[in-house]
Design a protein around this motif. Structure first.
Motif, mmCIF file in Angstrom:
data_model
loop_
_atom_site.group_PDB
_atom_site.id
_atom_site.type_symbol
_atom_site.label_atom_id
_atom_site.label_comp_id
_atom_site.label_asym_id
_atom_site.label_seq_id
_atom_site.Cartn_x
_atom_site.Cartn_y
_atom_site.Cartn_z
ATOM 1 N N LEU A 70 78.583 7.460 8.089
ATOM 2 C CA LEU A 70 78.334 6.343 8.999
ATOM 3 C C LEU A 70 78.985 5.080 8.458
ATOM 4 O O LEU A 70 78.824 4.740 7.293
ATOM 5 N N SER A 71 79.728 4.423 9.321
ATOM 6 C CA SER A 71 80.280 3.109 9.019
ATOM 7 C C SER A 71 79.719 2.181 10.090
ATOM 8 O O SER A 71 79.920 2.413 11.285
ATOM 9 N N VAL A 72 78.985 1.148 9.686
ATOM 10 C CA VAL A 72 78.272 0.327 10.665
ATOM 11 C C VAL A 72 78.306 -1.149 10.286
ATOM 12 O O VAL A 72 78.333 -1.498 9.109
ATOM 13 N N THR A 73 78.332 -1.993 11.321
ATOM 14 C CA THR A 73 78.221 -3.438 11.172
ATOM 15 C C THR A 73 77.210 -3.922 12.195
ATOM 16 O O THR A 73 77.364 -3.665 13.393
ATOM 17 N N VAL A 74 76.174 -4.601 11.742
ATOM 18 C CA VAL A 74 75.249 -5.255 12.664
ATOM 19 C C VAL A 74 75.862 -6.615 12.962
ATOM 20 O O VAL A 74 76.006 -7.456 12.081
ATOM 21 N N THR A 75 76.275 -6.819 14.219
ATOM 22 C CA THR A 75 77.022 -8.025 14.579
ATOM 23 C C THR A 75 76.135 -9.175 15.047
ATOM 24 O O THR A 75 76.531 -10.329 14.943
ATOM 25 N N ASP A 76 74.949 -8.875 15.588
ATOM 26 C CA ASP A 76 74.072 -9.938 16.069
ATOM 27 C C ASP A 76 72.659 -9.406 16.206
ATOM 28 O O ASP A 76 72.449 -8.216 16.447
ATOM 29 N N VAL A 77 71.697 -10.311 16.054
ATOM 30 C CA VAL A 77 70.283 -10.005 16.271
ATOM 31 C C VAL A 77 69.725 -11.107 17.157
ATOM 32 O O VAL A 77 69.873 -12.292 16.849
ATOM 33 N N ARG A 78 69.122 -10.694 18.281
ATOM 34 C CA ARG A 78 68.572 -11.649 19.245
ATOM 35 C C ARG A 78 67.159 -11.236 19.614
ATOM 36 O O ARG A 78 66.809 -10.064 19.497
ATOM 37 N N ALA A 79 66.380 -12.187 20.093
ATOM 38 C CA ALA A 79 65.039 -11.894 20.598
ATOM 39 C C ALA A 79 64.940 -12.445 22.009
ATOM 40 O O ALA A 79 65.586 -13.443 22.343
ATOM 41 N N ALA A 80 64.148 -11.775 22.841
ATOM 42 C CA ALA A 80 64.021 -12.217 24.227
ATOM 43 C C ALA A 80 62.695 -11.753 24.813
ATOM 44 O O ALA A 80 62.093 -10.790 24.335
ATOM 45 N N GLY A 81 62.304 -12.428 25.860
ATOM 46 C CA GLY A 81 61.111 -12.049 26.601
ATOM 47 C C GLY A 81 61.414 -11.015 27.673
ATOM 48 O O GLY A 81 60.498 -10.433 28.260
ATOM 49 N N ARG A 82 62.688 -10.788 27.930
ATOM 50 C CA ARG A 82 63.106 -9.803 28.934
ATOM 51 C C ARG A 82 64.468 -9.260 28.532
ATOM 52 O O ARG A 82 65.341 -10.028 28.116
ATOM 53 N N VAL A 83 64.649 -7.939 28.638
ATOM 54 C CA VAL A 83 65.948 -7.332 28.375
ATOM 55 C C VAL A 83 66.420 -6.625 29.630
ATOM 56 O O VAL A 83 65.611 -6.184 30.455
ATOM 57 N N MET A 84 67.736 -6.530 29.756
ATOM 58 C CA MET A 84 68.325 -5.814 30.886
ATOM 59 C C MET A 84 69.628 -5.183 30.443
ATOM 60 O O MET A 84 70.249 -5.635 29.476
ATOM 61 N N ASP A 85 70.015 -4.114 31.151
ATOM 62 C CA ASP A 85 71.293 -3.483 30.843
ATOM 63 C C ASP A 85 72.221 -3.605 32.042
ATOM 64 O O ASP A 85 71.851 -4.156 33.082
ATOM 65 N N SER A 86 73.426 -3.090 31.908
ATOM 66 C CA SER A 86 74.443 -3.244 32.952
ATOM 67 C C SER A 86 74.151 -2.411 34.200
ATOM 68 O O SER A 86 74.751 -2.634 35.246
ATOM 69 N N THR A 87 73.218 -1.463 34.112
ATOM 70 C CA THR A 87 72.884 -0.635 35.277
ATOM 71 C C THR A 87 71.803 -1.261 36.148
ATOM 72 O O THR A 87 71.456 -0.721 37.190
ATOM 73 N N GLY A 88 71.228 -2.373 35.679
ATOM 74 C CA GLY A 88 70.179 -3.039 36.442
ATOM 75 C C GLY A 88 68.780 -2.812 35.909
ATOM 76 O O GLY A 88 67.823 -3.434 36.372
ATOM 77 N N TRP A 89 68.625 -1.929 34.925
ATOM 78 C CA TRP A 89 67.311 -1.725 34.323
ATOM 79 C C TRP A 89 66.898 -2.998 33.593
ATOM 80 O O TRP A 89 67.720 -3.663 32.953
ATOM 81 N N SER A 90 65.611 -3.337 33.653
ATOM 82 C CA SER A 90 65.107 -4.476 32.889
ATOM 83 C C SER A 90 63.642 -4.242 32.552
ATOM 84 O O SER A 90 62.959 -3.442 33.189
ATOM 85 N N ALA A 91 63.175 -4.932 31.532
ATOM 86 C CA ALA A 91 61.779 -4.847 31.121
ATOM 87 C C ALA A 91 61.383 -6.153 30.453
ATOM 88 O O ALA A 91 62.189 -6.775 29.758
ATOM 89 N N GLU A 92 60.154 -6.543 30.683
ATOM 90 C CA GLU A 92 59.615 -7.750 30.051
ATOM 91 C C GLU A 92 58.770 -7.352 28.859
ATOM 92 O O GLU A 92 58.263 -6.243 28.784
ATOM 93 N N GLY A 93 58.641 -8.275 27.917
ATOM 94 C CA GLY A 93 57.854 -8.034 26.719
ATOM 95 C C GLY A 93 58.388 -8.879 25.582
ATOM 96 O O GLY A 93 59.062 -9.886 25.796
ATOM 97 N N THR A 94 58.091 -8.481 24.383
ATOM 98 C CA THR A 94 58.643 -9.121 23.192
ATOM 99 C C THR A 94 59.696 -8.173 22.637
ATOM 100 O O THR A 94 59.360 -7.114 22.112
ATOM 101 N N TRP A 95 60.949 -8.536 22.774
ATOM 102 C CA TRP A 95 62.066 -7.646 22.432
ATOM 103 C C TRP A 95 62.908 -8.222 21.301
ATOM 104 O O TRP A 95 63.191 -9.415 21.279
ATOM 105 N N LEU A 96 63.333 -7.351 20.402
ATOM 106 C CA LEU A 96 64.331 -7.676 19.399
ATOM 107 C C LEU A 96 65.541 -6.808 19.719
ATOM 108 O O LEU A 96 65.434 -5.583 19.795
ATOM 109 N N VAL A 97 66.684 -7.444 19.956
ATOM 110 C CA VAL A 97 67.913 -6.743 20.330
ATOM 111 C C VAL A 97 68.891 -6.830 19.172
ATOM 112 O O VAL A 97 69.162 -7.914 18.656
ATOM 113 N N VAL A 98 69.414 -5.683 18.775
ATOM 114 C CA VAL A 98 70.369 -5.592 17.672
ATOM 115 C C VAL A 98 71.694 -5.096 18.237
ATOM 116 O O VAL A 98 71.758 -3.997 18.791
ATOM 117 N N ASP A 99 72.736 -5.902 18.117
ATOM 118 C CA ASP A 99 74.083 -5.508 18.535
ATOM 119 C C ASP A 99 74.806 -4.953 17.311
ATOM 120 O O ASP A 99 74.698 -5.512 16.211
#
Length: 189
Positions: free
Chosen positions: A53-82
């Protein structure tokens, strides 16, 4: 006086044996030590390569709502790792370990939405995507450790031989109203 001395000697010997047993129990490795993975630490933005495995964590974000490109979304306490990741050796590698450790608790990346969870990796060709962790309300503080890894061999349930650990200071993570998960795709280099 000799009876008193022999009782004292027995107590001293007992204390020494107990102290020795305590020291041995502290020096003994856990039962799973023979199959435990070797952790390799990396910082945010730092590329690290372990066995497959070769990996780079490029960003870490937090949000009250996440969504993807297909239209799915969810509310809550989210930590997003790019991240960007590639296999090193195997043609059939996949990112199978994706967990966030906060204190004594361990959270797995969500299976909902289109994320990088379990995404197939190609040797030498970096792919990008996001992992999303749903946390209990109010848990975006303190220290956390992101753990990423691929199994050894062809079986997905095989033990991990190397794990990438990225420490995250949750107090420094920017909290947004909503965060869009990156589409799984080719890395832009």
């Amino acid at each position: 006086m000799t009876a008193r001395r022999s009782r004292l000697a027995v107590w001293l010997l007992t204390g020494a044996l107990l102290a020795g047993a305590w020291a041995v129990s502290k020096a003994t490795l856990p039962d799973d030590a023979a199959t435990a993975p070797f952790p390799t630490r990396a910082g945010l933005g730092e590329r690290v390569t372990v066995r497959d495995l070769s990996v780079t964590v490029t960003d870490v974000r937090a949000a009250g709502r996440v969504m993807d490109s297909t239209g799915w979304s969810a509310e809550g306490t989210w930590l997003v790792v790019d991240l960007e990741a590639a296999a090193v050796l195997s043609q059939d590698a996949a990112l199978q370990l994706h967990e966030l450790v906060i204190g004594e608790r361990t959270f797995s990346a969500t299976e909902r939405g289109t994320t990088f969870r379990g995404h197939a990796l190609i040797p030498g060709v970096a792919r990008t995507g996001s992992l999303a962790f749903e946390l209990p309300a109010g848990d975006l503080h303190g220290q956390a450790v992101l753990r990423l890894g691929t199994p050894t061999g062809l079986r997905l349930d095989a033990p991990l031989d190397a794990v990438v650990e990225v420490p995250i200071d949750l107090d420094d993570v920017t909290v947004q109203n909503e965060a869009v998960l990156l589409e799984n795709g080719w890395a832009q280099r």
